[in-house]
Enzyme design. Structure first.
Site, short mmCIF file in Angstrom:
data_model
loop_
_atom_site.label_atom_id
_atom_site.label_comp_id
_atom_site.label_asym_id
_atom_site.label_seq_id
_atom_site.Cartn_x
_atom_site.Cartn_y
_atom_site.Cartn_z
N LYS A 192 66.17 -4.80 3.37
CA LYS A 192 66.64 -5.02 4.64
C LYS A 192 68.01 -5.98 4.70
O LYS A 192 68.14 -6.42 3.64
CB LYS A 192 65.40 -5.72 5.39
CG LYS A 192 64.12 -4.90 5.46
CD LYS A 192 64.08 -3.75 6.28
CE LYS A 192 63.18 -2.70 6.30
NZ LYS A 192 61.65 -2.74 6.13
C1 LIG Z 1 60.11 -2.33 6.44
C2 LIG Z 1 59.48 -1.88 7.84
C3 LIG Z 1 58.39 -2.44 8.20
C4 LIG Z 1 57.64 -3.25 7.25
O1 LIG Z 1 58.27 -4.48 6.67
P1 LIG Z 1 57.57 -5.35 5.71
O2 LIG Z 1 58.38 -6.61 5.73
O3 LIG Z 1 57.59 -4.70 4.43
O4 LIG Z 1 55.96 -5.76 6.13
C5 LIG Z 1 57.80 -2.16 9.54
N1 LIG Z 1 58.49 -1.56 10.09
C6 LIG Z 1 59.67 -0.72 9.87
C7 LIG Z 1 60.23 0.16 10.95
C8 LIG Z 1 60.01 -1.08 8.60
O5 LIG Z 1 61.36 -0.40 8.39
#
Ligand SMILES: *Cc1c(COP(=O)(O)O)cnc(C)c1O
Length: 393
Positions: A192
């Protein structure tokens, strides 16, 4: 160039989304490791404070994932069996898994073909007396169309819980994502825009935020830092069967360093997006991402869409061609309603959400991250152009 038969072939594989870690992050982590506290404590509190200030909101709760944030937002609001939560099929499975975790029913509605975010007109049609929550996803970093959703939530007494895993930093009509809905969950997963390896942050201004805080750590009325520090007390009470969702100070150290560099990292993402856009918008076999004029895009993903009628290859073959040229890529997302658990439980067919299904078959996410060099960007552009020229119908 090692491969004389293909001038577009990079020598080494270009990873889709490597982390951007500098000495600053390393020093912060070492500092925490050498301190007397490594799990949730002073660094986590500091990260929460600087994050809340950055977003322009009062409450921020650091967690071990975005999924945890979405889950405890639903749980803190008392969403459960008999309740319906409206969300999009164009998302990662965890946005919908959490609805199952609390025993509520996910109600999917289709997306806007331009931004690929949830279509507010279809949300309105899907509201029933059992609807409790609207859960939009700010797909790729482009905010969902929030004004009509806020209006629907107000008129029908619904909660707005935003999946902002892609949306740091994004804004809607001048307001930062994270300062708008009842709850907003961010992700700091390794790929991210800001990462703590694993992690997340929940923001919000709803009175149930206190309960979310309690649920994030076993349902205890006081966290460990408050119990073991000099000013703390040994006494606590369990007031709900909570979860183990807290962030460690080691992760928060990464987060503090990353947040201080976020502006710079985002500026680099934007430069890359502009280079992609300048080249790809000239090619009629490609459709570049749309940005509505009233939003600030976080550019988590650069989602190119293939005009399949103009090509002799499909999306899977396009990705094989990218891989053959040593370019990493991905697909966001395999729609929720195609996964066996959801398909079988709710009897969903691919065409139940025709826009999502149609767009799914032609999306490909190109590398977009702040560690790419200008040469990497040129390699991606040349590879895409070469594939299109080679396989044009
Ligand atoms: C990455 C992601 C998540 C989950 O994030 P985590 O921190 O891994 O729980 C949820 N929603 C979307 C759209 C994502 O891309």
């Amino acid at each position: 160039m090692s491969n004389s038969s293909s001038p577009q072939h990079r020598e080494s594989f270009l990873p889709f989304s490597p982390p951007n870690i500098t000495d600053k992050e390393i020093e912060e982590v070492i500092d925490t490791l050498q301190s007397s506290w490594i799990t949730t404590g002073p660094k986590t509190r500091e990260f929460e404070r600087v994050f809340a200030d950055y977003i322009g909101t009062s409450e921020a709760l650091a967690l071990n994932s975005c999924t945890a944030g979405l889950h405890i937002a639903l749980a803190a609001l008392g969403i459960g069996p008999g309740d319906e939560v409206i969300t999009t099929p164009m998302t990662f499975c965890s946005s919908v898994n959490v609805i199952e975790h609390v025993g509520a029913k996910p109600v999917l509605v289709d997306i806007d073909p331009e931004t690929l975010t949830i279509d507010p007109a279809l949300v309105e049609q899907a509201i029933t007396p059992r609807t409790c929550v609207i859960l939009p996803v700010h797909y790729a970093g482009h905010p969902a169309e929030l004004d009509p959703l806020i209006d629907l939530a107000a008129r029908h007494s619904l909660y707005l819980i935003e999946d902002a895993a892609h949306a740091l930093p994004a804004a809607y009509r001048g307001r930062r994502i994270g300062s708008i809905g009842h709850f907003t969950a961010f992700s700091f997963y390794a790929t991210k825009n800001l990462t703590t390896a694993e992690g997340g942050m929940l923001t919000g201004s709803h009175p149930a935020f206190d309960m979310a805080r309690v649920l994030s750590l076993h349902g205890m009325s006081r966290d460990a830092w408050n119990r073991y520090s000099a000013e703390g007390s040994w006494y606590y009470e369990v007031i709900a069967p909570g979860f183990k969702y807290n962030m460690t100070d080691i992760q928060a150290a990464l987060g503090v360093a990353q947040l201080s560099r976020l502006g710079k990292m985002q500026a680099r993402r934007l430069e890359i997006v502009e280079k992609y856009h300048a080249e790809f918008s000239k090619i009629d076999a490609l459709q570049v991402p749309v940005v509505q004029p009233h939003v600030e895009h976080a550019w988590h993903l650069y989602v190119l869409r293939l005009n399949l009628d103009a090509l002799l290859i499909n999306r899977a073959q396009f990705i094989e061609e990218l891989t053959a040229r040593n370019i990493g890529s991905s697909v966001h997302f395999i729609p929720v309603h195609l996964h066996p658990y959801y398909r079988d439980k709710y009897g969903w067919k691919p065409d139940n959400f025709p826009v999502t299904y149609h767009e799914y078959q032609r999306v490909v996410s190109l590398p977009l991250n702040s560690v790419m060099t200008d040469e990497d960007v040129t390699d991606v552009i040349e590879a895409v152009k070469d594939i299109v020229i080679t396989h044009r119908r």
